[in-house]
Design a protein around this motif. Structure first.
Motif, short mmCIF file in Angstrom:
data_model
loop_
_atom_site.label_atom_id
_atom_site.label_comp_id
_atom_site.label_asym_id
_atom_site.label_seq_id
_atom_site.Cartn_x
_atom_site.Cartn_y
_atom_site.Cartn_z
N ARG A 8 100.35 38.92 17.09
CA ARG A 8 99.57 37.70 17.31
C ARG A 8 98.33 38.00 18.16
N HIS A 9 98.50 38.83 19.20
CA HIS A 9 97.40 39.19 20.09
C HIS A 9 96.30 39.89 19.31
N ARG A 10 96.66 40.90 18.53
CA ARG A 10 95.67 41.66 17.76
C ARG A 10 95.01 40.80 16.67
N THR A 11 95.78 39.93 16.05
CA THR A 11 95.21 39.04 15.03
C THR A 11 94.19 38.11 15.66
N GLU A 12 94.53 37.54 16.81
CA GLU A 12 93.60 36.64 17.51
C GLU A 12 92.32 37.38 17.90
N LEU A 13 92.46 38.60 18.42
CA LEU A 13 91.29 39.39 18.78
C LEU A 13 90.45 39.71 17.55
N GLY A 14 91.09 40.13 16.49
CA GLY A 14 90.37 40.52 15.28
C GLY A 14 89.64 39.36 14.62
N THR A 15 90.30 38.22 14.52
CA THR A 15 89.64 37.07 13.87
C THR A 15 88.52 36.52 14.74
N THR A 16 88.70 36.55 16.05
CA THR A 16 87.63 36.08 16.94
C THR A 16 86.44 37.04 16.88
N ALA A 17 86.71 38.34 16.91
CA ALA A 17 85.63 39.33 16.81
C ALA A 17 84.88 39.20 15.49
N ARG A 18 85.60 38.95 14.41
CA ARG A 18 84.96 38.77 13.11
C ARG A 18 84.05 37.54 13.12
N SER A 19 84.52 36.47 13.73
CA SER A 19 83.70 35.25 13.81
C SER A 19 82.42 35.48 14.59
N LEU A 20 82.48 36.38 15.58
CA LEU A 20 81.30 36.70 16.38
C LEU A 20 80.47 37.82 15.75
N ARG A 21 80.87 38.28 14.59
CA ARG A 21 80.20 39.37 13.87
C ARG A 21 80.28 40.70 14.63
N ARG A 22 81.32 40.85 15.45
CA ARG A 22 81.59 42.12 16.12
C ARG A 22 82.55 42.87 15.20
N LEU A 23 82.02 43.35 14.08
CA LEU A 23 82.85 43.82 12.98
C LEU A 23 83.59 45.12 13.27
N ALA A 24 82.99 46.03 14.01
CA ALA A 24 83.70 47.28 14.35
C ALA A 24 84.94 46.96 15.18
N LEU A 25 84.80 46.03 16.12
CA LEU A 25 85.95 45.62 16.92
C LEU A 25 86.98 44.92 16.06
N ALA A 26 86.54 44.04 15.17
CA ALA A 26 87.46 43.33 14.30
C ALA A 26 88.28 44.30 13.45
N GLU A 27 87.63 45.32 12.92
CA GLU A 27 88.33 46.30 12.09
C GLU A 27 89.34 47.12 12.89
N SER A 28 89.08 47.34 14.15
CA SER A 28 89.97 48.17 14.96
C SER A 28 91.21 47.42 15.41
N GLN A 29 91.24 46.14 15.25
CA GLN A 29 92.39 45.35 15.67
C GLN A 29 93.37 45.26 14.53
#
Length: 66
Positions: free
Chosen positions: A45-66
């Motif tokens: 749940r933690h990683r999913t929340e981080l990844g989806t939030t990062a994707r929404s902010l267009r921080r795509l490298a971070l989103a992919e790493s989660q």
């Protein structure tokens, strides 16, 4: 701590548009500094929340790493 993201959907691109990016960016940075939960379901749940939030902010490298 609940995710503070507020967004709308762009009717042309159908992409999320974050309405409060500075607040969400600060929240995300804080969550990245927090320890990852040890329990597998909480960790997922933690990683999913981080990844989806990062994707929404267009921080795509971070989103992919989660």
């Amino acid at each position: 701590m609940n995710n503070p993201i507020r967004y709308s959907v762009d009717p042309e691109t159908l992409r999320d548009v974050v309405l409060n990016p500075d607040e969400v960016d600060g929240w995300l940075d804080g969550r990245l500094r927090a320890p990852v939960p040890a329990e597998p379901d909480a960790q997922r749940r933690h990683r999913t929340e981080l990844g989806t939030t990062a994707r929404s902010l267009r921080r795509l490298a971070l989103a992919e790493s989660q």
